[in-house]
Enzyme design. Structure first.
Site, PDB file in Angstrom:
ATOM      1  N   TYR A  62       0.892  -1.143  -0.047  1.00  0.00           N
ATOM      2  CA  TYR A  62       0.098  -0.062  -0.112  1.00  0.00           C
ATOM      3  C   TYR A  62       0.840   1.325   0.109  1.00  0.00           C
ATOM      4  O   TYR A  62       1.865   1.488   0.718  1.00  0.00           O
ATOM      5  CB  TYR A  62      -0.910   0.125   1.297  1.00  0.00           C
ATOM      6  CG  TYR A  62      -2.419  -0.029   0.770  1.00  0.00           C
ATOM      7  CD1 TYR A  62      -2.939   0.739   0.028  1.00  0.00           C
ATOM      8  CD2 TYR A  62      -3.088  -1.289   1.348  1.00  0.00           C
ATOM      9  CE1 TYR A  62      -4.156   0.922  -0.212  1.00  0.00           C
ATOM     10  CE2 TYR A  62      -4.532  -1.530   0.803  1.00  0.00           C
ATOM     11  CZ  TYR A  62      -5.149  -0.331   0.019  1.00  0.00           C
ATOM     12  OH  TYR A  62      -6.408  -0.494  -0.369  1.00  0.00           O
ATOM     13  N   GLU A  64      -0.492   4.659  -0.484  1.00  0.00           N
ATOM     14  CA  GLU A  64      -1.569   6.075  -0.490  1.00  0.00           C
ATOM     15  C   GLU A  64      -0.488   7.150  -0.591  1.00  0.00           C
ATOM     16  O   GLU A  64       0.158   7.280   0.367  1.00  0.00           O
ATOM     17  CB  GLU A  64      -2.656   5.807   0.344  1.00  0.00           C
ATOM     18  CG  GLU A  64      -3.643   5.162   0.057  1.00  0.00           C
ATOM     19  CD  GLU A  64      -5.032   5.049   1.037  1.00  0.00           C
ATOM     20  OE1 GLU A  64      -4.646   5.846   2.089  1.00  0.00           O
ATOM     21  OE2 GLU A  64      -5.789   4.488   0.723  1.00  0.00           O
ATOM     22  N   ASP A 208      -7.444  13.624 -24.912  1.00  0.00           N
ATOM     23  CA  ASP A 208      -7.387  12.504 -24.503  1.00  0.00           C
ATOM     24  C   ASP A 208      -6.817  11.629 -25.733  1.00  0.00           C
ATOM     25  O   ASP A 208      -7.483  11.394 -26.707  1.00  0.00           O
ATOM     26  CB  ASP A 208      -8.831  12.257 -24.297  1.00  0.00           C
ATOM     27  CG  ASP A 208      -8.847  10.644 -23.932  1.00  0.00           C
ATOM     28  OD1 ASP A 208      -8.002   9.970 -24.097  1.00  0.00           O
ATOM     29  OD2 ASP A 208     -10.209  10.128 -23.467  1.00  0.00           O
ATOM     30  N   THR A 234      -4.394   6.333 -21.980  1.00  0.00           N
ATOM     31  CA  THR A 234      -4.106   5.028 -21.424  1.00  0.00           C
ATOM     32  C   THR A 234      -2.911   4.646 -21.775  1.00  0.00           C
ATOM     33  O   THR A 234      -2.070   5.239 -22.614  1.00  0.00           O
ATOM     34  CB  THR A 234      -5.048   3.943 -22.107  1.00  0.00           C
ATOM     35  OG1 THR A 234      -4.908   3.968 -23.615  1.00  0.00           O
ATOM     36  CG2 THR A 234      -6.572   4.182 -21.823  1.00  0.00           C
ATOM     37  N   LYS A 237      -2.933   0.841 -25.056  1.00  0.00           N
ATOM     38  CA  LYS A 237      -3.161   0.581 -26.466  1.00  0.00           C
ATOM     39  C   LYS A 237      -1.859   0.658 -27.194  1.00  0.00           C
ATOM     40  O   LYS A 237      -1.203  -0.140 -27.195  1.00  0.00           O
ATOM     41  CB  LYS A 237      -4.175   1.691 -26.723  1.00  0.00           C
ATOM     42  CG  LYS A 237      -5.531   1.468 -25.637  1.00  0.00           C
ATOM     43  CD  LYS A 237      -6.463   2.625 -26.127  1.00  0.00           C
ATOM     44  CE  LYS A 237      -7.662   2.118 -24.993  1.00  0.00           C
ATOM     45  NZ  LYS A 237      -8.886   3.018 -25.284  1.00  0.00           N
ATOM     46  N   ARG A 243      -2.222  -2.320 -18.701  1.00  0.00           N
ATOM     47  CA  ARG A 243      -3.508  -1.932 -18.720  1.00  0.00           C
ATOM     48  C   ARG A 243      -3.414  -0.698 -17.608  1.00  0.00           C
ATOM     49  O   ARG A 243      -3.131  -0.921 -16.410  1.00  0.00           O
ATOM     50  CB  ARG A 243      -4.399  -2.738 -18.268  1.00  0.00           C
ATOM     51  CG  ARG A 243      -4.905  -3.804 -19.232  1.00  0.00           C
ATOM     52  CD  ARG A 243      -6.536  -4.429 -19.004  1.00  0.00           C
ATOM     53  NE  ARG A 243      -7.239  -3.795 -19.802  1.00  0.00           N
ATOM     54  CZ  ARG A 243      -7.457  -3.789 -21.076  1.00  0.00           C
ATOM     55  NH1 ARG A 243      -6.619  -4.387 -21.760  1.00  0.00           N
ATOM     56  NH2 ARG A 243      -8.231  -2.961 -21.880  1.00  0.00           N
TER      57      ARG A 243
HETATM   58  C1  LIG Z   1      -9.984   3.593 -24.468  1.00  0.00           C
HETATM   59  C2  LIG Z   1     -10.296   4.868 -24.143  1.00  0.00           C
HETATM   60  C3  LIG Z   1     -10.455   5.471 -22.851  1.00  0.00           C
HETATM   61  C4  LIG Z   1     -10.764   4.620 -21.760  1.00  0.00           C
HETATM   62  O1  LIG Z   1      -9.882   3.629 -21.384  1.00  0.00           O
HETATM   63  P1  LIG Z   1     -10.326   2.593 -20.438  1.00  0.00           P
HETATM   64  O2  LIG Z   1      -9.097   2.316 -19.796  1.00  0.00           O
HETATM   65  O3  LIG Z   1     -11.170   1.621 -20.977  1.00  0.00           O
HETATM   66  O4  LIG Z   1     -11.186   3.230 -19.374  1.00  0.00           O
HETATM   67  C5  LIG Z   1     -10.657   6.905 -22.863  1.00  0.00           C
HETATM   68  N1  LIG Z   1     -10.750   7.730 -23.912  1.00  0.00           N
HETATM   69  C6  LIG Z   1     -10.269   7.157 -25.257  1.00  0.00           C
HETATM   70  C7  LIG Z   1     -10.404   8.159 -26.381  1.00  0.00           C
HETATM   71  C8  LIG Z   1     -10.049   5.943 -25.251  1.00  0.00           C
HETATM   72  O5  LIG Z   1     -10.034   5.440 -26.675  1.00  0.00           O
END
Ligand SMILES: *Cc1c(COP(=O)(O)O)cnc(C)c1O
Length: 428
Positions: A62, A64, A208, A234, A237, A243
């Site tokens: 932990y 935090e 994003d 993220t 990807k 993840r």
């Molecule tokens: C995949 C994605 C997310 C969210 O990702 P998670 O990890 O699945 O919550 C947010 N914004 C965009 C544009 C995405 O493609």
């Protein structure tokens, strides 16, 4: 000798000794990942190094708080792990401040909103049906409940975001935050133009880059960092890490963002995942990663070109990044995205159904499928294989009513996959 193992034998048992059932399920998915062509643009094969540290003893702690200011003792090495991840991310993206704790992309966006907005404030973002993400204010998501959301889409003719329209909506609704970024948009973003619109109405700009972070780190897509107040992404990807997610921002928002993540929205950080993020950032700073990202885009262009030759229409006419949207109505009026994705799965090709702009079908059915090249590129496939894959897709959809045709393609897919093994150390 008296060891932890002798005192508490079960703790040293291997997974296969403890739970054969879960091992069997995972082995089946390993075979699926090996034997299918995975064209879902938001997925990737993380490296062995990333997976090793993620499954490590760092999961036991932990911690935090943040490096140097934890709410638990014993965090000396957790501080080292998190500081290293932060330093590497700052260097990779050339950004002033990074928070590496968000558990997922949705939580990263949630934290950014929580830091910058009050409930009821107006967000201008891309509509889900035109390629935006649920967490950008869709009404089934928390973001649609707590904020007043105005959406932009793509132009019906060009199928690209119409910046004049975005500007008009910004003037009309005076949003406090503009979100630029998408989950199904095959074109590049001109972040400088977005900054100008945000400035014209005094809005924050949030980029994003969940899908395109790897492309940006690899230098094949312009970076939003110089133009954005906050950038969320993220890490699993195109960035090809574990993840998870992170938030980058200008120094002036550092405290607000950090407090929004913890204690605002999360408890203890996942240090094992943060360590895996650090490993991924190291991998992403190496020359091979640049070459990988460039190949992702070349492969996407090759796949798109050959699909077009096969008579399919692609939304906006093609791609400039790692993904494309195929409009099925251009060739098969009666075939929905859902059906097409299922037929392709029969042939060993994994895609997902996706709405196309101005889709006449519902989101559960759709008229399109979304395809991406990050995973097949990680396997080492190049343009030549993209041509084969496009032809497999065309043959499978043309012969979709005949199980024998789909079986024949499945065999060809498996032969192709066998030439590009994944995780050989696990397969042996
Ligand atoms: C995949 C994605 C997310 C969210 O990702 P998670 O990890 O699945 O919550 C947010 N914004 C965009 C544009 C995405 O493609």
């Amino acid at each position: 000798m008296d060891t932890l193992e002798s005192r508490n034998p079960r703790i040293a048992f291997k997974l296969a000794e403890v739970d054969r059932q879960i091992v069997k399920i995972a082995s089946k998915d390993l075979a699926r990942q090996q034997n299918s062509l995975m064209l879902i643009p938001s997925e990737n094969y993380a490296s062995r190094a990333v997976m090793e540290i993620q499954g490590s003893i760092l999961a036991n702690k932990y911690a935090e708080g943040y490096p140097g200011e934890r709410y638990y003792n014993g965090c000396e090495f957790m501080d080292e792990v998190e500081s290293l991840a932060i330093e590497r991310a700052k260097n990779l993206f050339g950004v002033a401040h990074v928070n590496v704790q968000p558990h997922a992309g949705t939580q990263a966006n949630m934290a950014a909103y929580y830091a910058l907005l009050e409930p009821g404030d107006t967000i201008l973002s891309m509509s889900l049906s035109h390629g935006g993400h649920l967490s950008h204010g869709d009404n089934v998501n928390f973001s649609g409940r707590y904020y007043n959301v105005v959406t932009y889409g793509v132009n019906a003719k060009t199928e690209r975001i119409d910046m004049a329209e975005v500007s008009r909506l910004a003037q009309q609704h005076r949003p406090k935050l503009i979100v630029v970024g998408a989950t199904a948009y095959p074109r590049q973003f001109d972040f400088e133009a977005w900054r100008r619109i945000a400035d014209s109405v005094g809005a924050y700009l949030l980029a994003d880059i969940a899908h395109i972070a790897g492309l940006i780190a690899g230098g094949v897509h312009p970076s939003p960092v110089p133009y954005s107040d906050v950038v969320t992404t993220t890490t699993h990807k195109t960035l090809r890490g574990p993840r998870g997610a992170m938030i980058m921002c200008k120094a002036e928002y550092a405290d607000k963002i950090d407090r929004a993540v913890f204690p605002g929205l999360q408890g203890g950080p996942f240090l094992h995942t943060i360590a895996a993020k650090a490993v991924a950032f190291k991998e992403a700073s190496e020359p091979a990663f640049k070459a990988y990202q460039a190949q992702i885009v070349k492969n996407a262009v090759a796949l798109a070109g050959r699909l077009t030759e096969n008579g399919f229409r692609l939304v906006s006419g093609g791609t400039e990044n790692h993904l494309m949207l195929m409009d099925l109505t251009s060739k098969y009026e009666k075939l929905s995205g859902r059906q097409a994705a299922d037929h392709l799965e029969d042939a060993g090709i994994i895609v997902n159904k996706n709405s196309i702009p101005y889709d006449k079908r519902k989101p559960r059915t759709t008229s399109g499928i979304r395809l991406g090249t990050p995973m097949v590129t990680t396997r080492g496939m190049q343009e030549e294989q993209m041509h084969l894959i496009a032809d497999f897709i065309a043959e499978a959809l043309e012969g979709r009513q005949k199980a024998a045709i789909k079986r024949r393609i499945r065999t060809k897919v498996q032969e192709l996959c066998a030439q590009f093994p994944i995780y050989e150390y696990l397969l042996s």
